[in-house]
Each structure stands twice: as structure tokens, then as C-alpha cells.
Design an enzyme around this catalytic site. Sequence first.
Site, PDB file in Angstrom:
ATOM      1  N   GLU A  38      16.995  47.104 -20.807  1.00 55.38           N
ATOM      2  CA  GLU A  38      16.242  45.913 -20.398  1.00 55.38           C
ATOM      3  C   GLU A  38      15.168  45.627 -21.455  1.00 55.38           C
ATOM      4  OE1 GLU A  38      13.943  46.979 -16.946  1.00 55.38           O
ATOM      5  OE2 GLU A  38      13.541  44.896 -16.361  1.00 55.38           O
ATOM      6  N   LYS A 109      17.226  38.400 -13.796  1.00 61.37           N
ATOM      7  CA  LYS A 109      16.936  39.473 -12.822  1.00 61.37           C
ATOM      8  C   LYS A 109      16.357  38.915 -11.525  1.00 61.37           C
ATOM      9  CE  LYS A 109      14.363  43.892 -12.691  1.00 61.37           C
ATOM     10  NZ  LYS A 109      13.465  44.756 -13.493  1.00 61.37           N
ATOM     11  N   CYS A 141      17.937  46.833 -14.146  1.00 63.40           N
ATOM     12  CA  CYS A 141      17.028  47.900 -13.709  1.00 63.40           C
ATOM     13  C   CYS A 141      16.810  47.938 -12.197  1.00 63.40           C
ATOM     14  CB  CYS A 141      15.706  47.801 -14.476  1.00 63.40           C
ATOM     15  SG  CYS A 141      14.848  49.383 -14.507  1.00 63.40           S
ATOM     16  N   VAL A 168      11.734  53.806 -14.519  1.00 68.48           N
ATOM     17  CA  VAL A 168      10.527  54.638 -14.521  1.00 68.48           C
ATOM     18  C   VAL A 168      10.423  55.506 -13.258  1.00 68.48           C
ATOM     19  CG1 VAL A 168       9.164  53.171 -16.058  1.00 68.48           C
ATOM     20  CG2 VAL A 168       9.142  52.694 -13.610  1.00 68.48           C
TER      21      VAL A 168
HETATM   22  C1  ACM Z   1      12.241  48.165 -13.729  1.00 65.58           C
HETATM   23  O1  ACM Z   1      12.854  47.391 -12.997  1.00 65.58           O
HETATM   24  N1  ACM Z   1      12.043  47.900 -14.998  1.00 65.58           N
HETATM   25  C2  ACM Z   1      11.734  49.431 -13.212  1.00 65.58           C
END
Ligand code: ACM
Length: 269
Positions: A38, A109, A141, A168
Site C-alpha cells: 500500500e 480503499k 490493507c 501494523v
Molecule cells: C492499514 O490499513 N494501513 C493498517
Amino acid sequence: MRVGFLQLRVKFGEVKANVKKAITLLGKVSDATIVLPELFNTGYLFKNQRELNSLAEPLLRGYTVSEMKKVAKKCNLNLIFGMAEKKGRTVYNSAVFVSPKGKVESYQKVHLFDREKLFFTPGKSLKTISTSEAKIGIMVCFDWIMPEVARALALKGAGILAHPSNLVLPWGQQAMKLRCIENRVFGITANRIGMERRGTLNLTFTGCSQIVSPAGEILVSAGDRSESLKVIEIDVTEADDKHVTPANDIFADRFPRVYSQITLKSRKK
Ligand code: ACM
């Protein structure tokens, strides 16, 4: 078909250096579909909207996509990578697909994580992309946290989930293994490594990029310390068979009316 991930360390704001490094590494492979992290070109921890706006690029004719199209053509690669996509005054946290023939598409996203909500606009729809070899469902992510995303993509016919990430939290990789089992699809998670420090903000990215089979096996993975480019051969038709036992086809066995609640925004207490 040949699929892979490129796990990277990224320097915040150094778009040209980040893109050049990725292209040098991608130049070592050919004839494959490769997923990158990402926001791999900009880094992640934007201090404010102005900073994000200055680093975001339009989908067409921006530096990053133009350069990625060149390496996709030269090495016959389908590439899926994260970048901040500028559309008018709006900025999306997007996963961009480029093909060797120059096709460009983006998924914006939907499920924004933490401070992303301050600066990015959430996307409004999911996306599958058809190549000559497979139908690929795209998630970015934190989309992993909603099992509905992977399920909807699998129901749209995706045999592979491509998952550019800056993970993370400690559970993303394990959750993706489960998403693959739940939907009997392949999953390719490409993560970052290293720490990003921006003033008082800092994050450590968890690496451990992976390719998971429809049976939930980790076919290949990376550690959490070094950059890594891995490419393997998969038989994507394995994702066509949704049986977990001869008597259980996990899609045919569903009773959507029993859990219709999940299509409603409301939540009873
Ligand atoms: C994330 O969605 N970058 C943790």
C-alpha cells in the site's frame, strides 16, 4: 500462473527513489502477477491534507503509473500497487493495476484505518480485475478486518485476493489466511517493513508478506526484516473448487437469508 509479492522498505516522501528501487527489483523477474505494498511510492504517515495532496497523483499520466507501465511492458508483468490517487479535489488510498498492454485500473480503499480517515475519501465499491489467467479481487490493507470484503470478492468470481498492505496490527496476516480458507481462494499480501517516524508519529510495519492457498497453506512468505521479492507458480483453478468435504461446498452451503443482518448498517444491542 506465476504470482508474487515485493516486500519493501519505503522512505516517506521520496517518490522517485521508492519507485526506482521497486522498478530495479521488478526488473529481475518476468511473466508474472506481482503485488506491492500500500502507498509504496509515498510512504504512509501524512502530517496533514496539504502534504497528502502534494504527493498524490492522478491515475493516468502521473509519474508512478507511467513508470510502472514501462516495467510492466518490459518484463511482461501484471502489477498491483498502492498509491494515493488524486481525482479532482478528492484523494483515495488506491490499489492500482497495470498490465503489460498498458491497461490501468484502480480500486479505492473502502475501509480506512485510523488517521487515514482524516485525509482520504473512502471508496464506494469493490473491484475485480480479469487478466488472461485469473480473476483477481483487490483489497487494501485494513479491508481485511471486514470478512464481507473477501467474501464479496470471492462471490464475484475472484480466485486470487491481491492485498497491498502497510500492516501494523498483529493479526493481518493470520486473518488473511482465514479469509482464504473461508472463501477457498489464493491470497497475496505484500507488506512493508521498517519504521516510519514523522515528528511525534511513528509506526512499525510488520513485514511477513505471504501467499496463501485456498486450503490456508502458506505457500511462501517473507520475514519482517528485509526487502523480499518472491514469485511462485500456482494453479489458480484450485480456487474453483469450493468443497471442504465431498458433502460441503462452502458457497452452495450458505443460507444468506439466515444472516441477512450483515447487509444492514444497523446494529441491535
Ligand atoms: C492499514 O490499513 N494501513 C493498517
